[in-house]
Design an enzyme around this catalytic site. Structure first.
Site, PDB file in Angstrom:
ATOM      1  N   ASP A 138      -1.444   3.054   5.882  1.00 55.56           N
ATOM      2  CA  ASP A 138      -1.750   3.723   4.648  1.00 55.56           C
ATOM      3  C   ASP A 138      -2.707   4.489   5.059  1.00 55.56           C
ATOM      4  OD1 ASP A 138      -2.459   3.659   2.436  1.00 55.56           O
ATOM      5  OD2 ASP A 138      -2.923   2.214   1.439  1.00 55.56           O
ATOM      6  N   HIS A 160      -3.198   6.355   2.713  1.00 60.42           N
ATOM      7  CA  HIS A 160      -4.891   6.112   1.841  1.00 60.42           C
ATOM      8  C   HIS A 160      -5.207   7.081   1.239  1.00 60.42           C
ATOM      9  CE1 HIS A 160      -7.573   3.326   0.038  1.00 60.42           C
ATOM     10  NE2 HIS A 160      -6.630   2.478  -0.161  1.00 60.42           N
ATOM     11  N   GLU A 167       2.715   5.525   4.358  1.00 59.27           N
ATOM     12  CA  GLU A 167       1.704   5.092   2.521  1.00 59.27           C
ATOM     13  C   GLU A 167       1.068   6.262   2.534  1.00 59.27           C
ATOM     14  OE1 GLU A 167       0.022   2.156  -0.265  1.00 59.27           O
ATOM     15  OE2 GLU A 167       1.660   1.564   1.118  1.00 59.27           O
ATOM     16  N   GLU A 185       1.173   4.443  -5.684  1.00 54.42           N
ATOM     17  CA  GLU A 185       0.287   3.699  -6.831  1.00 54.42           C
ATOM     18  C   GLU A 185      -1.155   4.763  -6.975  1.00 54.42           C
ATOM     19  OE1 GLU A 185      -3.627   2.738  -3.847  1.00 54.42           O
ATOM     20  OE2 GLU A 185      -1.910   3.011  -2.464  1.00 54.42           O
ATOM     21  N   HIS A 230       2.820  -1.608  -5.680  1.00 57.48           N
ATOM     22  CA  HIS A 230       1.587  -1.557  -5.657  1.00 57.48           C
ATOM     23  C   HIS A 230       0.898  -3.386  -5.524  1.00 57.48           C
ATOM     24  CE1 HIS A 230      -2.395  -0.285  -5.337  1.00 57.48           C
ATOM     25  NE2 HIS A 230      -2.180  -0.380  -3.958  1.00 57.48           N
TER      26      HIS A 230
END
Length: 382
Positions: free
Chosen positions: A183, A185, A209, A235, A285
């Site tokens: 991830d 982020h 991700e 997400e 998510h």
């Protein structure tokens, strides 16, 4: 049957539950929240109650469209999260009234069990490895890890090497006995994402991700053209209209809508179907609580392209409460070798301990994500 009241409960660790009551005594539960903005979503839920009080809760589609379209301004994280939690509660009521789990109302099961994965925190490889080994002993073999720390728009080779070395150490510790996604982020700019993804390819992560922020979604196709690794995102997308643009542009292999952010079950079933038409996988998510997880599972169990389900058991954010602390029927959410079975009870299938919810809501924290800064003092993406 008419809706009579909406009550919200902000709870440890960083959740918010919603109870929707009716004049016939049937109640539904939802989980409307934006992590770090619970009070704002709470205000939005109570504003939307004007459209709901006195209405028939079984008219879920009409109520959803009314909440979405009746206001001139729409969409975005706050309003769509408020709608999401209300939508979950309405489906919970409908399933309870009809005596069936929600997935039966959505056409029935396409699978017998759903594979889950666990998020593993930790900044040092040794901590991550220890966390993964503990979860592996409990049957997990799919994980998600931080791909990197904060990065500048153009960062150093040292920063890239540090991120790659961390992943290399983790892969070396487990070989091919586990799968893990990385991830980013949204911490990485497009130029650095291109470099970092290429350097990480030898370690064969399951997916990358949010390599860049959702606001830079046009970059996904360009990044995907330079790597064989699957790109995952979603997400921080909040409606089928956000996902439509991503699917049309291409580049994303795994969509990750959040059932507590992207309009709830009603909207996410549509998003899942859209993804299937583009041969894109679904992996909702869910670093949140039990109601959000249950909502995800009902979508997973009716969506052929659902491939992985995030769940928050043991996640480092869960300070003050664990995933199932507010749930009476904990056994229904037992994990077997990393898989979870379909919810058993009518509605969402979550038997909420309301007395505990009321008590713990008196000590709800105002959780905020940390604010990071670069070496030059400018704000960094968390």
């Amino acid at each position: 049957m008419k809706i009579t009241r909406l009550t919200t409960y902000r709870l440890p660790p960083r959740w918010m539950f919603l109870k929707v009551e009716t004049d016939e005594g049937v109640t539904g539960w939802g989980e409307p929240v934006i992590e770090g903005r619970a009070r704002t979503v709470e205000a939005a839920v109570h504003e939307l109650s004007d459209y709901l009080i006195g209405q028939d809760p079984s008219r879920i589609n009409d109520l959803w469209q009314t909440m979405y379209r009746a206001g001139f301004y729409r969409g975005g994280p706050i309003l769509m999260s408020a709608i999401a939690g209300i939508d979950q509660a309405l489906w919970d009521i409908k399933g309870k009234v009809l005596g069936v789990p929600v997935y039966e109302l959505l056409g029935g099961l396409v699978r017998d069990k759903m594979r889950t994965y666990s998020w593993v925190g930790g900044d040092r490889p040794a901590d991550v490895i220890a966390g993964m080994k503990a979860l592996q002993a409990g049957g997990f073999d799919h994980f998600k890890l931080n791909g990197c720390e904060e990065m500048g728009i153009i960062d150093t080779s040292r920063a890239v090497d540090a991120a790659v070395a961390r992943v290399a150490e983790i892969r070396s510790a487990f070989g091919n006995t586990v799968e893990f996604g990385l991830d980013f982020h949204g911490r990485v700019s497009a130029p650095m994402a291109k470099v970092l993804i290429k350097e990480l390819e030898p370690y064969r992560p399951l997916f990358i991700e949010e390599p860049v922020l959702a606001e830079q979604a046009e970059t996904y196709a360009r990044l995907a053209a330079h790597t064989h690794l699957p790109i995952a995102a979603g997400e921080r997308m909040f409606s089928r209209f956000d996902f439509k643009r991503v699917l049309e542009a291409g580049g994303v292999s795994i969509l990750q809508p959040d059932l507590s952010h992207a309009g709830g079950i009603t909207e996410c079933v549509k998003i899942a179907a859209m993804a299937e038409a583009y041969d894109v996988a679904l992996a909702p998510h869910c670093p949140l609580g039990p109601i959000a997880l249950a909502a995800c599972l009902h979508v997973d169990f009716v969506s052929w392209n659902a491939t992985l389900q995030e769940q928050s058991m043991g996640i480092h954010y869960n300070k003050g409460a664990e995933l199932l602390d507010y749930v009476r029927n904990k056994a229904d959410f037992a994990l077997e070798g990393g898989y979870i079975r379909p919810p058993r009870l009518p509605g969402l299938g979550v038997d909420i301990d309301e007395a505990l919810v009321i008590e713990r809501s008196k000590e709800a924290p105002d959780w905020r994500n940390p604010v990071w800064r670069h070496a030059d003092g400018s704000v960094a993406e968390w």
